[in-house]
Design a protein around this motif. Structure first.
Motif, mmCIF file in Angstrom:
data_model
loop_
_atom_site.group_PDB
_atom_site.id
_atom_site.type_symbol
_atom_site.label_atom_id
_atom_site.label_comp_id
_atom_site.label_asym_id
_atom_site.label_seq_id
_atom_site.Cartn_x
_atom_site.Cartn_y
_atom_site.Cartn_z
ATOM 1 N N ALA A 50 0.814 -1.237 0.039
ATOM 2 C CA ALA A 50 0.027 -0.060 -0.101
ATOM 3 C C ALA A 50 1.028 1.069 0.239
ATOM 4 C CB ALA A 50 -0.839 -0.213 1.052
ATOM 5 N N ASP A 51 1.921 1.569 0.273
ATOM 6 C CA ASP A 51 3.062 2.515 0.622
ATOM 7 C C ASP A 51 3.070 2.938 -0.514
ATOM 8 O OD1 ASP A 51 2.208 3.021 2.953
ATOM 9 O OD2 ASP A 51 3.522 1.734 4.014
ATOM 10 N N ASP A 52 3.613 1.547 -1.975
ATOM 11 C CA ASP A 52 4.640 0.991 -2.866
ATOM 12 C C ASP A 52 3.848 0.278 -3.065
ATOM 13 O OD1 ASP A 52 6.379 1.640 -4.468
ATOM 14 O OD2 ASP A 52 8.102 1.733 -3.797
ATOM 15 N N VAL A 53 3.196 0.621 -4.689
ATOM 16 C CA VAL A 53 2.639 -0.596 -5.394
ATOM 17 C C VAL A 53 3.259 -1.341 -6.472
ATOM 18 C CG1 VAL A 53 0.834 0.441 -4.998
ATOM 19 C CG2 VAL A 53 2.058 1.630 -6.907
ATOM 20 N N ARG A 54 4.878 -0.287 -6.225
ATOM 21 C CA ARG A 54 5.359 -0.965 -7.267
ATOM 22 C C ARG A 54 6.040 -2.402 -7.048
ATOM 23 N NH1 ARG A 54 10.152 3.655 -8.039
ATOM 24 N NH2 ARG A 54 9.423 3.100 -6.180
ATOM 25 N N GLU A 55 5.521 -2.832 -5.521
ATOM 26 C CA GLU A 55 5.942 -3.998 -4.745
ATOM 27 C C GLU A 55 4.984 -4.835 -4.680
ATOM 28 O OE1 GLU A 55 8.042 -6.190 -0.743
ATOM 29 O OE2 GLU A 55 8.000 -3.998 -0.645
ATOM 30 N N VAL A 56 4.871 -6.228 -5.664
ATOM 31 C CA VAL A 56 3.378 -6.460 -5.898
ATOM 32 C C VAL A 56 3.527 -8.335 -5.526
ATOM 33 C CG1 VAL A 56 4.554 -7.322 -7.945
ATOM 34 C CG2 VAL A 56 2.023 -6.710 -8.256
ATOM 35 N N ILE A 57 2.808 -9.095 -5.716
ATOM 36 C CA ILE A 57 3.185 -10.451 -4.886
ATOM 37 C C ILE A 57 3.570 -10.804 -5.946
ATOM 38 C CG2 ILE A 57 0.683 -11.065 -6.263
ATOM 39 C CD1 ILE A 57 0.022 -12.966 -3.707
ATOM 40 N N SER A 58 4.572 -12.350 -6.278
ATOM 41 C CA SER A 58 5.128 -12.709 -7.193
ATOM 42 C C SER A 58 5.090 -14.241 -6.570
ATOM 43 C CB SER A 58 6.557 -12.867 -7.443
ATOM 44 O OG SER A 58 7.345 -13.115 -7.633
ATOM 45 N N ASN A 59 4.954 -14.966 -7.979
ATOM 46 C CA ASN A 59 4.868 -15.899 -7.870
ATOM 47 C C ASN A 59 5.877 -16.681 -7.905
ATOM 48 O OD1 ASN A 59 5.295 -15.179 -10.996
ATOM 49 N ND2 ASN A 59 3.846 -17.106 -11.510
ATOM 50 N N GLY A 74 -0.288 -22.118 6.177
ATOM 51 C CA GLY A 74 1.335 -22.642 6.687
ATOM 52 C C GLY A 74 2.436 -21.629 5.591
ATOM 53 N N ASN A 75 1.737 -21.169 4.454
ATOM 54 C CA ASN A 75 2.663 -21.014 3.239
ATOM 55 C C ASN A 75 2.589 -19.416 3.706
ATOM 56 O OD1 ASN A 75 2.402 -24.349 1.408
ATOM 57 N ND2 ASN A 75 4.144 -23.588 2.433
ATOM 58 N N THR A 76 3.046 -19.415 2.962
ATOM 59 C CA THR A 76 3.224 -17.186 3.045
ATOM 60 C C THR A 76 3.688 -17.008 1.031
ATOM 61 O OG1 THR A 76 4.637 -17.220 5.152
ATOM 62 C CG2 THR A 76 4.680 -15.301 3.008
ATOM 63 N N LEU A 77 2.793 -16.575 0.838
ATOM 64 C CA LEU A 77 3.121 -15.268 -0.138
ATOM 65 C C LEU A 77 3.516 -14.026 -0.504
ATOM 66 C CD1 LEU A 77 -0.768 -15.503 -1.376
ATOM 67 C CD2 LEU A 77 0.828 -17.844 -1.742
ATOM 68 N N TRP A 78 4.969 -14.212 -1.433
ATOM 69 C CA TRP A 78 5.724 -12.990 -1.377
ATOM 70 C C TRP A 78 6.221 -12.307 -2.212
ATOM 71 C CZ3 TRP A 78 10.684 -13.570 2.383
ATOM 72 C CH2 TRP A 78 9.999 -14.735 3.633
ATOM 73 N N SER A 79 6.794 -10.788 -2.362
ATOM 74 C CA SER A 79 6.871 -10.200 -3.259
ATOM 75 C C SER A 79 7.728 -10.006 -3.452
ATOM 76 C CB SER A 79 6.776 -8.546 -2.111
ATOM 77 O OG SER A 79 7.881 -8.144 -1.865
ATOM 78 N N ASN A 80 7.349 -9.023 -5.932
ATOM 79 C CA ASN A 80 8.965 -9.086 -5.963
ATOM 80 C C ASN A 80 10.124 -8.548 -5.372
ATOM 81 O OD1 ASN A 80 7.495 -6.620 -6.016
ATOM 82 N ND2 ASN A 80 8.781 -6.046 -7.724
ATOM 83 N N ARG A 81 9.991 -7.878 -4.677
ATOM 84 C CA ARG A 81 11.124 -7.798 -3.155
ATOM 85 C C ARG A 81 11.621 -8.844 -2.157
ATOM 86 N NH1 ARG A 81 9.262 -1.418 -2.875
ATOM 87 N NH2 ARG A 81 9.771 -0.674 -5.551
ATOM 88 N N SER A 82 10.666 -10.119 -2.000
ATOM 89 C CA SER A 82 11.328 -10.954 -0.962
ATOM 90 C C SER A 82 10.965 -10.839 -0.077
ATOM 91 C CB SER A 82 12.658 -11.223 -1.421
ATOM 92 O OG SER A 82 13.434 -11.716 -3.066
ATOM 93 N N GLN A 83 9.535 -10.020 0.421
ATOM 94 C CA GLN A 83 9.036 -9.538 1.615
ATOM 95 C C GLN A 83 8.182 -10.401 1.807
ATOM 96 O OE1 GLN A 83 10.793 -7.677 4.126
ATOM 97 N NE2 GLN A 83 12.089 -7.383 2.146
ATOM 98 N N PRO A 84 7.420 -10.911 2.719
ATOM 99 C CA PRO A 84 6.357 -11.707 3.156
ATOM 100 C C PRO A 84 5.608 -11.118 2.673
ATOM 101 C CG PRO A 84 7.379 -11.418 4.699
ATOM 102 C CD PRO A 84 8.210 -11.404 3.884
ATOM 103 N N MET A 85 3.707 -11.283 2.162
ATOM 104 C CA MET A 85 3.080 -10.345 2.109
ATOM 105 C C MET A 85 2.210 -11.133 2.496
ATOM 106 S SD MET A 85 3.656 -8.772 -1.994
ATOM 107 C CE MET A 85 2.316 -7.626 -1.582
ATOM 108 N N LEU A 86 1.648 -11.890 2.187
ATOM 109 C CA LEU A 86 0.083 -12.442 2.841
ATOM 110 C C LEU A 86 0.637 -14.543 3.241
ATOM 111 C CD1 LEU A 86 -2.130 -11.569 -0.158
ATOM 112 C CD2 LEU A 86 -2.226 -10.771 2.157
ATOM 113 N N LYS A 87 0.069 -14.716 5.141
ATOM 114 C CA LYS A 87 0.345 -15.973 5.274
ATOM 115 C C LYS A 87 -1.238 -16.702 5.394
ATOM 116 C CE LYS A 87 2.657 -18.924 8.857
ATOM 117 N NZ LYS A 87 2.856 -18.674 10.400
#
Length: 204
Positions: A50-59, A74-87
């Motif tokens: 939400a603070d920088d929409v260039r960071e986005v979910i990445s398969n 138990g798995n996490t969905l990660w961003s294109n910047r290697s940050q956890p987004m959704l667990k």
């Protein structure tokens, strides 16, 4: 005689009509529930910082860090910047896809040449996300909730089968950062077993 009438389905407070989409904010720590109200219906899910929409979910990042193609509780969905987004906290259906891109007008021309062209999930997401400053070219591969895409382990060939989700099945995801979420009730024939139904969602 006993009353054998089935109770009405439990409908979440927010309902996405068939073949449409929505976008909304999800704060860090909040939990999103995606509900297949009637069963056998896919929902394309996107997440942006939400603070920088260039960071986005990445398969690609998600497959890499989770070391599996079959994402569930138990798995996490990660961003294109290697940050956890959704667990993923709860997964009633146990079957989702993170390989295929949102359906679009081009998808319908390619796979359904004898059906009316529809803007698909891509068009619905583009419209819903525009107020957040997210342009169509920024839309990545979605996490396709309840989608059933089996693949052959030897040849790699895949197919799209009807979802296995039942009425009322829930996928529960906890936000790991402040997010903008895009969500649809998928528009593609094969993805939903040939019918189109609503998707429910709520923040708990």
């Amino acid at each position: 005689m006993p009353d054998t009438t089935l109770p009405p389905p439990v409908v979440p407070p927010n309902v996405i009509p068939p073949r449409s989409g929505a976008a909304f904010r999800l704060a860090r720590g909040q939990v999103l529930e995606v509900v297949d109200i009637m069963g056998t219906q896919v929902s394309d899910l996107l997440a942006f910082n939400a603070d920088d929409v260039r960071e986005v979910i990445s398969n690609g990042r998600t497959f890499d860090y989770e070391e599996t193609l079959k994402l569930t509780t138990g798995n996490t969905l990660w961003s294109n910047r290697s940050q956890p987004m959704l667990k993923l906290l709860r997964d009633d259906a146990g079957c989702h896809d993170f390989l295929l891109t949102p359906c679009s007008e081009a998808t319908f021309r390619h796979f359904y040449p004898h059906q009316p062209v529809h803007r698909g999930c891509f068009g619905n997401l583009a419209e819903a996300l525009a107020p957040y400053g997210i342009e169509p070219d920024a839309i990545p591969c979605a996490f396709n909730v309840f989608m059933n895409v089996p693949f052959d382990g030897d040849t790699g060939r895949l197919r799209v089968d009807p979802p296995r989700s039942q009425p009322g099945d829930v996928l529960q995801l906890e936000a790991q950062m402040d997010l903008v979420i895009g969500l649809t009730a998928c528009s593609a024939y094969a993805s939903n077993g040939g019918t189109f139904k609503p998707i429910g969602w709520r923040i708990v």
